[in-house]
Design an enzyme around this catalytic site. Sequence first.
Site, PDB file in Angstrom:
ATOM      1  N   VAL A  88       0.855  -1.268   0.191  1.00 47.07           N
ATOM      2  CA  VAL A  88       0.023   0.125   0.004  1.00 47.07           C
ATOM      3  C   VAL A  88       0.847   1.107  -0.049  1.00 47.07           C
ATOM      4  O   VAL A  88       0.390   2.417   0.152  1.00 47.07           O
ATOM      5  CB  VAL A  88      -0.970  -0.049   1.040  1.00 47.07           C
ATOM      6  CG1 VAL A  88      -1.887  -1.266   0.998  1.00 47.07           C
ATOM      7  CG2 VAL A  88      -0.246   0.013   2.298  1.00 47.07           C
ATOM      8  N   ASP A  89       2.179   1.117   0.024  1.00 52.06           N
ATOM      9  CA  ASP A  89       3.054   2.396  -0.125  1.00 52.06           C
ATOM     10  C   ASP A  89       3.142   2.738  -1.622  1.00 52.06           C
ATOM     11  O   ASP A  89       2.600   1.987  -2.654  1.00 52.06           O
ATOM     12  CB  ASP A  89       4.562   1.777   0.353  1.00 52.06           C
ATOM     13  CG  ASP A  89       5.157   0.758  -0.404  1.00 52.06           C
ATOM     14  OD1 ASP A  89       5.612  -0.198  -0.048  1.00 52.06           O
ATOM     15  OD2 ASP A  89       5.172   0.943  -1.793  1.00 52.06           O
ATOM     16  N   HIS A 104      -4.158  -4.251  -2.717  1.00 53.40           N
ATOM     17  CA  HIS A 104      -4.637  -4.222  -1.316  1.00 53.40           C
ATOM     18  C   HIS A 104      -5.090  -2.610  -0.861  1.00 53.40           C
ATOM     19  O   HIS A 104      -4.962  -2.403   0.134  1.00 53.40           O
ATOM     20  CB  HIS A 104      -3.576  -4.949  -0.448  1.00 53.40           C
ATOM     21  CG  HIS A 104      -3.667  -6.335  -0.595  1.00 53.40           C
ATOM     22  ND1 HIS A 104      -2.740  -6.828  -0.026  1.00 53.40           N
ATOM     23  CD2 HIS A 104      -4.394  -7.195  -1.069  1.00 53.40           C
ATOM     24  CE1 HIS A 104      -2.952  -8.248  -0.347  1.00 53.40           C
ATOM     25  NE2 HIS A 104      -3.993  -8.435  -1.137  1.00 53.40           N
ATOM     26  N   GLY A 170       9.626 -10.727  -2.554  1.00 45.45           N
ATOM     27  CA  GLY A 170       9.405 -10.175  -1.412  1.00 45.45           C
ATOM     28  C   GLY A 170       7.715 -10.601  -1.038  1.00 45.45           C
ATOM     29  O   GLY A 170       7.281  -9.753  -0.260  1.00 45.45           O
TER      30      GLY A 170
HETATM   31  N1  APR Z   1      13.820  -8.676   0.131  1.00 47.20           N
HETATM   32  C1  APR Z   1      13.188  -9.761  -0.455  1.00 47.20           C
HETATM   33  N2  APR Z   1      12.123 -10.203   0.372  1.00 47.20           N
HETATM   34  C2  APR Z   1      12.258 -10.170   1.945  1.00 47.20           C
HETATM   35  C3  APR Z   1      13.181  -9.045   2.230  1.00 47.20           C
HETATM   36  C4  APR Z   1      14.206  -8.457   1.355  1.00 47.20           C
HETATM   37  N3  APR Z   1      15.114  -7.400   1.824  1.00 47.20           N
HETATM   38  N4  APR Z   1      12.833  -9.123   3.749  1.00 47.20           N
HETATM   39  C5  APR Z   1      11.899  -9.843   3.836  1.00 47.20           C
HETATM   40  N5  APR Z   1      11.480 -10.669   2.749  1.00 47.20           N
HETATM   41  C6  APR Z   1      10.386 -11.521   2.436  1.00 47.20           C
HETATM   42  C7  APR Z   1      10.204 -12.321   3.658  1.00 47.20           C
HETATM   43  O1  APR Z   1      10.909 -13.480   3.578  1.00 47.20           O
HETATM   44  C8  APR Z   1       8.615 -12.734   3.460  1.00 47.20           C
HETATM   45  O2  APR Z   1       8.573 -14.004   2.508  1.00 47.20           O
HETATM   46  O3  APR Z   1       9.197 -10.783   2.317  1.00 47.20           O
HETATM   47  C9  APR Z   1       7.978 -11.245   2.406  1.00 47.20           C
HETATM   48  C10 APR Z   1       7.356 -10.624   3.420  1.00 47.20           C
HETATM   49  O4  APR Z   1       6.057 -11.485   3.640  1.00 47.20           O
HETATM   50  P1  APR Z   1       4.831 -10.683   4.609  1.00 47.20           P
HETATM   51  O5  APR Z   1       5.401 -10.004   5.670  1.00 47.20           O
HETATM   52  O6  APR Z   1       3.547 -11.928   4.799  1.00 47.20           O
HETATM   53  O7  APR Z   1       4.301  -9.523   3.440  1.00 47.20           O
HETATM   54  P2  APR Z   1       3.461  -9.993   2.268  1.00 47.20           P
HETATM   55  O8  APR Z   1       3.537 -11.409   1.774  1.00 47.20           O
HETATM   56  O9  APR Z   1       3.438  -8.972   1.416  1.00 47.20           O
HETATM   57  O10 APR Z   1       1.752  -9.985   2.790  1.00 47.20           O
HETATM   58  C11 APR Z   1       0.742 -10.073   2.209  1.00 47.20           C
HETATM   59  O11 APR Z   1      -0.712  -9.788   3.978  1.00 47.20           O
HETATM   60  O12 APR Z   1      -1.101  -8.673   5.868  1.00 47.20           O
HETATM   61  C12 APR Z   1      -1.310  -8.661   4.553  1.00 47.20           C
HETATM   62  O13 APR Z   1      -2.427  -7.076   3.144  1.00 47.20           O
HETATM   63  C13 APR Z   1      -1.363  -7.489   3.905  1.00 47.20           C
HETATM   64  O14 APR Z   1      -0.334  -7.162   1.524  1.00 47.20           O
HETATM   65  C14 APR Z   1      -0.333  -7.728   2.873  1.00 47.20           C
HETATM   66  C15 APR Z   1      -0.425  -9.482   2.599  1.00 47.20           C
END
Ligand code: APR
Length: 231
Positions: A88-89, A104, A170
């Site tokens: 959402v950024d 989202h 990510g």
């Molecule tokens: N570079 C690449 N990937 C990374 C890094 C990095 N520097 N740091 C962390 N990660 C990875 C983690 O290993 C993980 O797999 O990014 C992922 C982040 O996962 P989440 O925190 O679950 O985020 P996301 O997958 O975007 O969540 C999906 O969940 O809470 C809801 O709506 C919210 O859009 C979000 C959705």
Amino acid sequence: MKTIVILTGAGISAESGVKTFRGSNGLWNNYRIEEVASPIAWERDPELVLEFYNQRRKQLFEVSPNTAHHALAKLEKKFDTEIITQNVDDLHERAGSKNILHLHGELKKARSTIDPSLVYELKDWPLNIGDQCEKGSQLRPHIVWFGEAVPAIMDAIQIVKKADIFIVIGTSMVVYPAAGLINYVSNEAKKYLIDPNAEEVSGIKNLTVIRKNAGEGVPKLVEELLEMGEL
Ligand code: APR
């Protein structure tokens, strides 16, 4: 011109200083989803919900796109490039990418609570009780909360079906329907997953897993793709 579709999650913004949701120090370690990111939370305590998003929006005015966001913007020189983001950024926009679909919602926007078609850009980070739309109803964050439909998912599916190359960056791939998008990508498309903690992925043809941070893995992959040029 070949089509590249990129699906991003919180991990691509981690190196910009934006918290991810899961994993160590993730947002969901410090907040309960049902208290800050659901329609029930909004009914129960709208001020707590507004404060949760105000804090994240305030930080957004203080961070910048990182090398991964900037690298993706370069792809547009040689490829039809579509970014589908769960984030959402506005870091993809600020890095110069043009075709961005926010699954989202967007932190820097607010919307009417009686007419969802009324969406407003926020020029500053606070959104407070009493801030109203032109029809006099309270404004809410323009975010898809847990339990709400993802209006853009059908558009996203049509986009991924066009992909000659599909890059996932990510995301923990645990939140649907976003996590299901990879199933709509053609078997022939080349697929890449960039995530330092990526687990083994089975059943996906033509997949290369790059266990690196986005800031290192994305620019390297983009350079390789630009050198390959027309596939
Ligand atoms: N570079 C690449 N990937 C990374 C890094 C990095 N520097 N740091 C962390 N990660 C990875 C983690 O290993 C993980 O797999 O990014 C992922 C982040 O996962 P989440 O925190 O679950 O985020 P996301 O997958 O975007 O969540 C999906 O969940 O809470 C809801 O709506 C919210 O859009 C979000 C959705």
